[in-house]
Enzyme design. Structure first.
Site, PDB file in Angstrom:
ATOM      1  N   ASP A   1      -9.814   6.803   9.192  1.00 45.51           N
ATOM      2  CA  ASP A   1      -8.993   5.519   8.816  1.00 45.51           C
ATOM      3  C   ASP A   1      -8.212   4.928  10.166  1.00 45.51           C
ATOM      4  O   ASP A   1      -8.181   5.495  11.077  1.00 45.51           O
ATOM      5  CB  ASP A   1      -7.730   6.234   8.061  1.00 45.51           C
ATOM      6  CG  ASP A   1      -6.657   5.126   7.937  1.00 45.51           C
ATOM      7  OD1 ASP A   1      -6.814   4.211   7.082  1.00 45.51           O
ATOM      8  OD2 ASP A   1      -5.657   5.324   8.406  1.00 45.51           O
ATOM      9  N   GLU A  27     -13.449   2.805   9.487  1.00 48.00           N
ATOM     10  CA  GLU A  27     -12.825   1.798   8.663  1.00 48.00           C
ATOM     11  C   GLU A  27     -12.282   0.989   9.924  1.00 48.00           C
ATOM     12  O   GLU A  27     -11.265   1.360  10.753  1.00 48.00           O
ATOM     13  CB  GLU A  27     -11.630   2.300   7.852  1.00 48.00           C
ATOM     14  CG  GLU A  27     -11.040   1.324   7.036  1.00 48.00           C
ATOM     15  CD  GLU A  27      -9.372   1.169   7.322  1.00 48.00           C
ATOM     16  OE1 GLU A  27      -8.752   0.332   6.468  1.00 48.00           O
ATOM     17  OE2 GLU A  27      -8.866   1.769   8.260  1.00 48.00           O
TER      18      GLU A  27
END
Length: 692
Positions: free
Chosen positions: A352, A406
């Site tokens: 993330d 990401e």
């Protein structure tokens, strides 16, 4: 950005007045993309930085990164043959105690740790009877000028008291540890079809769901739908449920609000037994600011784990930023990666917030208009080095592991091989695609949708890096945003989503929902992702319990009853999603087959392309149907294998899909071995045909 031709450089040869040509050997990234040549020195510098740290951590190759990343075997609480041993890295501490159920939560000499001379480590050894399974505990840490209760950084089990809401570490040594039924598992990656999910909101009931409930109730749906990978959000323990798991406090503890470690292992094991890979959303981009529960001020030094000064806090996320320049922090994070792979048999990670890690600015306010923006000195080389090492480690522990970044800036090399100067991720998220669909739906009339723009956007990626394409993820469903189905239909979903009661808005939404997904999934070069429930057009938004909504779980759940109710239209979308994935999987080597454009006409709003023997045809026009629309395709007969307009998918059923379509001879194209294929293409529909 297309690669330019790399011309060999010349040097003058003085002997006999001759000129010699010397080929310059570029690093892999530059060899594949000549536009990166002006930045080759920076690319090599980053690569050499990673090589230097690997050499340092492996003692010049005498050990491996996997050996180095074993901190969880040393730190934390462990039961040994002689009793218990506890260790913690707390260099700023002056005293350190274990307190808990076993000593009335009071400091006692028996539970006082000793500093290991010459290090910042503390150690406490206890007899076997001093602790037992289920005991709650914390550290009491003293430092010059203060003291405080803390949860150990390496704690593997953390629970919250339901009444007081206080978090504590918990001794977790069950008499019967979990026994894995599927000891070896290899993920299917071609294509990788990811079902992004959240355990807590996975149930229909207005409550926090559990690992066991997900295993029993949701996993069978995923298996039936044809996905081969689940990506679990919010696994690492986080104090605030509404953070969606992004404000992590205990990096080695699986969130206890969903159940026990054994419950999570059972879920993963069951998935593996059914051929489903399991990856977790790992948060190494920042950490919660909490001091008692988290790492914010473990021993009187707020910078123990985090950058000092202006880089200490993330300006947009209200969180703390790891200091990737500290070896101890790298050791902690790399050990964290290995821990989840070894202890829970996860098959990899979706990292993330990678953009936030890469840049001193965290990517905030950056336009990223050209390659110079990736090499202008605004990049955190320490973070880049960490991500590179993390990928090296993960694939060393499990060569079949999956890593996904990401990342929104488009940093070149992110999903390129380490040997080529890349950072080593297997995939990067194609984050441009959902943004494009949002912009298109919001700003353009249906008559203005251009197939050429759509086709370019879903294929807009670096040729040497694999991506995960998606129409929408959890991001597009959170409060403040809208899912695709809600953008298309909005409030009419409440009144016109029952069979027989559909209005024009509902029909439009159902049709476009299928077409948007099909054109996105059909053009993937790595994998496809869907967020839980969006495959059937889950209504409304995601809003976790909070003070502003009366701590309600109404919008923090998935209403499976909607797709199960055959009187409603939701099952049309769910059924189509399942058949779409089956169609993609039916083409052997789908990912390796090139996307070959057959035709596009923005005036007609028609798009056609092939992958292997599959022909995809789209008519985005909201009003115009075409009879005998012709395409030049490889000679043969073509059978319909999927049609968005089929009655079983909520369409009008205007075409006869039982008919085999034969190509028509044209002398002009004999040498190309192409003939005309003529089709009836209803408005706002798409069809997939297979060449026989």
């Amino acid at each position: 950005m297309a690669a330019k031709t790399n011309k060999p450089k010349t040097v003058s040869g003085k002997a006999a007045g001759k000129r010699t040509v010397k080929k310059v050997k570029h690093i892999g990234l530059v060899a594949k993309d000549g536009y990166l040549e002006p930045f080759e020195e920076a690319i090599r510098g980053r690569h050499e930085h990673a090589l230097y740290k690997i050499g340092q951590f492996t003692r010049g190759g005498k050990k491996t990164l996997e050996d180095f990343a074993s901190g969880y075997d040393y730190y934390g609480l462990h039961k040994t043959a002689r009793g218990w041993v506890f260790r913690e890295w707390a260099p700023n501490a002056t005293e350190l105690y274990l307190i808990g159920d076993f000593n009335g939560w009071q400091k006692a000499d028996k539970y006082k740790a000793k500093r290991i001379e010459g290090t910042g480590n503390w150690e406490l050894k206890l007899p076997a009877k001093a602790l037992k399974h289920g005991d709650l505990y914390k550290m009491c840490v003293c430092w010059n000028g203060g003291e405080g209760e803390r949860i150990p950084a390496w704690a593997r089990r953390v629970i919250q008291d339901e009444e007081t809401k206080i978090f504590s570490a918990q001794v977790w040594e069950p008499e019967a540890p979990y026994v894995w039924k599927k000891k070896k598992f290899r993920p299917v990656k071609s294509p990788l079809l990811i079902y992004e999910c959240h355990i807590g909101m996975g149930q229909d009931a207005e409550k926090v769901g559990t690992y066991a409930e997900f295993r029993d109730n949701v996993l069978p749906r995923i298996i039936k739908d044809g996905y081969n990978c689940i990506q679990i959000m919010a696994v690492q323990e986080h104090p605030y449920y509404g953070s969606f798991g992004y404000h992590v406090s205990s990096f080695f503890a699986a969130s206890s609000r969903f159940g026990t470690p054994e419950d999570l292992k059972s879920l993963i094991d069951t998935a593996h037994q059914n051929g489903i890979a399991v990856i977790m959303d790992i948060v190494h981009s920042h950490a919660v600011k909490n001091e008692v529960e988290g790492l914010g001020n473990l021993a009187g030094d707020p910078n123990q784990y985090f950058y000092p000064g202006g880089r200490h806090e993330h300006p947009a996320w209200d969180s703390l930023c790891f200091d990737y320049g500290k070896d101890e922090v790298i050791h902690f994070l790399l050990s964290n990666c290995k821990f989840w792979l070894k202890e829970y048999n996860f098959d990899g990670f979706r990292f993330d917030g990678v953009t936030s890690m890469l840049y001193y600015s965290h990517g905030l306010g950056e336009a990223f208009c050209g390659y110079q923006d990736y090499f202008n000195g605004g990049q955190d080389d320490n973070a880049i080095c960490y991500l590179t090492l993390a990928n090296k480690l993960i694939h060393e522990v499990n060569p079949n592991a999956i890593t996904i970044a990401e990342e929104v800036s488009g940093m070149p090399g992110l999903a390129a091989k380490f040997e080529d100067g890349g950072y080593g991720f297997d995939y990067r998220m194609a984050m441009n695609i959902p943004d494009y669909w949002i912009k298109t739906i919001k700003e353009l009339r249906d008559e203005d949708w251009k197939p050429s723009s759509i086709f370019w956007e879903v294929k807009n990626r670096r040729a040497d890096e694999k991506t995960i394409s998606y129409c929408e993820s959890h991001d597009q469903a959170l409060v403040g945003d809208k899912t695709i189905i809600f953008r298309l239909i909005d409030a009419d979903m409440y009144w016109h989503f029952k069979k027989g009661d559909e209005n024009g808005t509902a029909h439009r939404g159902i049709a476009l929902h299928k077409m948007i997904r099909l054109v996105t999934a059909a053009t993937i070069n790595g994998g496809y992702l869907n967020f839980m429930g969006n495959e059937f057009g889950h209504p409304e938004w995601i809003d976790f319990p909070r003070e502003g909504n009366g701590w309600s779980h109404k919008y923090a759940r998935r209403q499976w009853n909607l797709v199960d109710n055959k009187e409603l239209c939701y099952h049309y979308l769910g059924d189509f999603d399942r058949e779409m994935l089956e169609t993609i999987k039916s083409e052997k080597g789908f990912i390796k087959t090139p996307v070959r454009e057959i035709w596009h006409n923005d005036g007609d709003q028609i798009l056609a392309f092939m992958r292997g023997d599959l022909l995809f045809v789209f008519n985005f026009s909201p009003t115009r149907s075409f009879t005998d629309y012709g395409f030049l395709v490889p000679t043969g007969s073509y059978d319909v294998v999927l049609n968005t307009d089929a009655v079983e998918f909520g369409g009008n059923g205007l075409a006869d899909d039982t008919v085999s379509h034969l190509t028509t001879y044209d002398a002009l194209y004999v040498e190309e071995r192409k003939e005309w294929l003529k089709l009836y293409i209803p408005a706002r529909s798409a069809v997939v045909l297979r060449k026989n």
